[in-house]
Motif scaffolding. Sequence first.
Motif, mmCIF file in Angstrom:
data_model
loop_
_atom_site.group_PDB
_atom_site.id
_atom_site.type_symbol
_atom_site.label_atom_id
_atom_site.label_comp_id
_atom_site.label_asym_id
_atom_site.label_seq_id
_atom_site.Cartn_x
_atom_site.Cartn_y
_atom_site.Cartn_z
ATOM 1 N N LEU A 1 4.429 -6.962 -27.977
ATOM 2 C CA LEU A 1 5.594 -7.208 -27.130
ATOM 3 C C LEU A 1 6.755 -6.298 -27.505
ATOM 4 C CD1 LEU A 1 6.958 -8.906 -24.922
ATOM 5 C CD2 LEU A 1 7.584 -10.562 -26.696
ATOM 6 N N VAL A 2 7.060 -6.194 -28.808
ATOM 7 C CA VAL A 2 8.184 -5.351 -29.218
ATOM 8 C C VAL A 2 7.887 -3.876 -28.962
ATOM 9 C CG1 VAL A 2 9.099 -7.004 -30.893
ATOM 10 C CG2 VAL A 2 7.447 -5.287 -31.655
ATOM 11 N N ASP A 3 6.621 -3.495 -29.018
ATOM 12 C CA ASP A 3 6.253 -2.118 -28.682
ATOM 13 C C ASP A 3 6.606 -1.784 -27.236
ATOM 14 O OD1 ASP A 3 5.344 -1.330 -31.133
ATOM 15 O OD2 ASP A 3 3.231 -1.739 -30.729
ATOM 16 N N LYS A 4 6.488 -2.779 -26.362
ATOM 17 C CA LYS A 4 6.812 -2.570 -24.953
ATOM 18 C C LYS A 4 8.319 -2.570 -24.706
ATOM 19 C CE LYS A 4 2.585 -2.432 -23.315
ATOM 20 N NZ LYS A 4 2.064 -1.186 -22.667
ATOM 21 N N ILE A 5 9.058 -3.329 -25.516
ATOM 22 C CA ILE A 5 10.498 -3.481 -25.293
ATOM 23 C C ILE A 5 11.279 -2.283 -25.811
ATOM 24 C CG2 ILE A 5 12.528 -4.847 -25.917
ATOM 25 C CD1 ILE A 5 10.730 -7.310 -25.953
ATOM 26 N N PHE A 6 10.884 -1.780 -27.010
ATOM 27 C CA PHE A 6 11.670 -0.746 -27.670
ATOM 28 C C PHE A 6 10.941 0.597 -27.675
ATOM 29 C CE2 PHE A 6 13.007 -4.780 -29.547
ATOM 30 C CZ PHE A 6 14.383 -4.697 -29.387
ATOM 31 N N GLU A 7 11.720 1.653 -27.499
ATOM 32 C CA GLU A 7 11.150 3.004 -27.564
ATOM 33 C C GLU A 7 10.549 3.263 -28.934
ATOM 34 O OE1 GLU A 7 12.577 7.673 -26.947
ATOM 35 O OE2 GLU A 7 14.003 6.017 -26.672
ATOM 36 N N ASN A 8 11.218 2.782 -29.960
ATOM 37 C CA ASN A 8 10.694 2.867 -31.327
ATOM 38 C C ASN A 8 10.870 1.506 -31.974
ATOM 39 O OD1 ASN A 8 9.719 3.814 -33.805
ATOM 40 N ND2 ASN A 8 11.752 4.435 -34.482
#
Length: 367
Positions: A320-327
């Motif tokens: 999920l965080v991979d999808k939300i943040f560029e890094n």
Amino acid sequence: MSFHIKVTIIYILCYLYIRLWICRMLSEKKKTKLIILIATDIMTLSLPIAVFSRDFMPLNLKLILLGAGYTWAAIIACSVPLAVCFEPLRIGLKFLAPNLKIPKEKIFALLCCGCIIMVVGGYISATSPVVKEVHYDFSNGTGTAKEYDIAAVSDFHAGELMTRKTVARMVEAINKTTPDLIILAGDTLDSRDCLPSGALKELAKLSAPLGKYAVLGNHEYYIGADWSVARLKEQGINILRDNSTVIDNRLLLVGRDDFAGLRFNSTRIPLADILEKAPELPTIVIDHTPRELEEAADCGVKLQFSGHTHNGQLFPFNYLVDKIFENSFGELIKKQTVFYVSSGIGFWGPPLRTNSRSQIILMRITL
């Protein structure tokens, strides 16, 4: 409807789904099923009881309920996606092989063993930080270059389950790196219980000759930004809020106010405006949430250090965080700027990490 109520409803619905699987797997063991269901019901209820009563519940009782509740919530969070994946197989076997004998009790026992391993291993991963060394040369080849060791950490979350003993162990690990400078990238505090528990005072033991600097994260705003700033300053920690300071006449250290402040009538000054008033030196920015990376890259910042994401902390939230943040974790180079996002030194909620380690980033920087 408040955020906590929405999350509680989702949490209970997820538990009811797992409860259904427990009933299926122990359908022939009525007494065992009853005992397990009573135990899981109690653990499920312990979390919302503690969360909604946290302001007036005795600290030790609250820690017991939160410890049991958050740990069980972590098991539910990791189990629901797996259960959903196995649902087609269960339905398929029911219709294609109705007479097939499945050792459901043995499978359930193996799953329980897996949960125990996850909890023990996850607790070790969450409370035993590893030191990750990274090297950067921002000297441009000058003959007078000097190397600095910077201990960079984020997301202590001191308070409640991040107890005084755990925080003390983290502080000791940071000090063992013998840093020249310590930077804290937000969410250093998690609740006001850090004061009566003594966890806050352990932060005063952080030691670095060039000082210790922190920015605010979203959790400092949740518990009160002014209160958090006052408590951190009492521990000898310098707070940077959209301003800068010069370190050893060689480095410009800039601290950003977190994006969460915008929801609490705070402001976030453009980075270019902060740098316009500062001397031209190699610049490191501390920004809790790794959003809008273009701003630092366009300003020619050498390095930005962030946290917030915990690298998901628990499966499957890493996706999920991979999808939300560029890094969302580790290093990213954008234009000429290095962006480094730490998984954090502490934990939020469950005292577990299933897909990341608690970490201290030791930056060896040449200036």
